[in-house]
Design a protein around this motif. Structure first.
Motif, short mmCIF file in Angstrom:
data_model
loop_
_atom_site.label_atom_id
_atom_site.label_comp_id
_atom_site.label_asym_id
_atom_site.label_seq_id
_atom_site.Cartn_x
_atom_site.Cartn_y
_atom_site.Cartn_z
N LEU A 24 -12.26 -5.85 -3.48
CA LEU A 24 -11.05 -5.05 -2.67
C LEU A 24 -10.95 -5.70 -1.52
O LEU A 24 -9.41 -5.08 -0.82
CB LEU A 24 -12.70 -4.28 -2.01
N LEU A 28 -6.66 -5.73 -1.15
CA LEU A 28 -5.99 -5.49 0.61
C LEU A 28 -4.67 -6.34 0.73
O LEU A 28 -4.19 -6.21 2.18
CB LEU A 28 -6.84 -5.35 1.99
N LEU A 31 -1.68 -6.23 -0.93
CA LEU A 31 -0.91 -5.04 -0.07
C LEU A 31 -0.65 -4.58 1.08
O LEU A 31 0.88 -5.10 0.78
CB LEU A 31 -1.78 -3.53 -0.37
N ILE A 32 -0.91 -5.87 1.69
CA ILE A 32 -0.33 -5.81 2.92
C ILE A 32 0.45 -7.18 2.78
O ILE A 32 1.72 -6.97 3.46
CB ILE A 32 -1.37 -7.32 3.73
#
Length: 337
Positions: A24, A28, A31-32
């Motif tokens: 997870l 993140l 994704l950033i």
């Protein structure tokens, strides 16, 4: 992960399977990186396309580089995000070879685009009075078209060579995306000829633009050193410092991935270089050019000011209409005679 067999209709991208408790967090982070890459590159791309002041050869090449950076990230990160979020490691044969095709195309493009940008800086610094003769919009258009054509032709050839291999046993690709080395490791057939052909092609594609870039900068540095004043040398060097930074980042990751000694080779290191090549550097490139290019910074500031002023204007205009509508008395129909 457990070994896969021939019943799987495709390959298994292992990704960062060795860190199950950090999936997870990694999701993140990537994704950033992906959103930052898309936003960071789409803004200067739109600026170069729609602002007539940036319709020059250098900015056309920069626009090409921004498109390549967004393509690099889009080629790898969406599938990697899917793996990290859902645990779906399977990628179809077509999907795998499509990834590999675009990876080859984009690598070829970066080599030649960076070489063209080095030549552009060489002409601008060493032959400024003849710049418009050597570099024009038409020349840049045909250069870009040639580079994209070379990339596509190389991508098709590489995919044909690798897809001709016979894959048996485990289909686990220990990488973030489908690349040559992890795919060849899975082949049960003799890959000596394929490896030789790809090595020759890669050497030609890598060496020719690299020599062009190196020679261009040798002349650039020689010309800069001949400038008598320190301020003049600094000002001239600043015009190519952004491009030189991008070159060092790109060649550093390429050498790290493909020119390491076999004794120190490991897939974990390849994954680190892949993250840099497809996530960090594509997001950093527009920042490097924007922060070191005064024209780009001024244009971005103008665009932001126009956006803010337009937003304030629309807010005041429609705000007054709303206030007028709410304060105007409304008579009931039975009171009107």
């Amino acid at each position: 992960m457990e070994a896969t067999n021939l019943t799987i209709n495709g390959f298994v991208l292992l990704g960062f399977y060795e860190f199950p408790s950090f999936q997870l967090g990694l999701f993140l982070i990537f994704l950033i990186l992906y959103v930052g890459t898309l936003v960071g590159n789409s803004v200067p791309t739109a600026l170069f396309c729609f602002d007539p002041r940036f319709h020059s050869p250098m900015y056309i090449l920069l626009c090409n580089l921004s498109v390549i950076d967004m393509s690099f990230s889009t080629m790898v990160l969406p599938k990697l995000l899917d793996i990290l979020l859902t645990g779906n490691h399977v990628i179809s044969y077509n999907g795998c070879f499509t990834q590999y095709f675009f990876y080859v195309v984009l690598i070829v493009l970066v080599f030649f685009i960076l070489a063209a940008m080095a030549y552009d800086r060489y002409v601008a610094i060493c032959h400024p009075l003849r710049y418009s003769y050597f570099i024009s919009l038409q020349v840049c258009f045909w250069m870009s078209l040639t580079f994209w054509s070379l990339g596509v032709l190389n991508g098709i050839l590489y995919v044909i060579l690798v897809s001709s291999c016979i894959f048996c046993g485990s289909h686990e690709v220990d990488h973030l995306f489908c690349d040559f080395k992890p795919l060849i490791k899975l082949s049960c057939s003799d890959t000596h000829t394929i490896e030789t052909i790809t090595l020759v092609l890669a050497t030609i594609i890598g060496v020719v633009p690299s020599i062009m870039t190196l020679v261009s900068y040798m002349y650039i540095i020689s010309t800069i050193l001949k400038i008598p004043s320190k301020e003049g040398r600094q000002k001239t060097f600043s015009t190519c410092s952004s491009h030189l930074t991008v070159i060092l980042l790109f060649y550093g990751t390429m050498f790290g991935m493909y020119l390491r000694p076999k004794s120190s080779y490991s897939m974990d290191q390849d994954k680190v270089f892949a993250v840099l090549n497809t996530g960090v550097i594509p997001m950093a490139n527009p920042l490097i050019y924007s922060l070191k290019n005064q024209e780009v910074k001024k244009a971005l500031c103008r665009m932001m000011r126009k956006y803010i002023l337009r937003k304030d204007y629309m807010k005041k205009k429609y705000g007054r209409i709303i206030v007028g509508q709410t304060t105007k008395p409304v008579l009931s129909p039975h009171l009107i005679h």
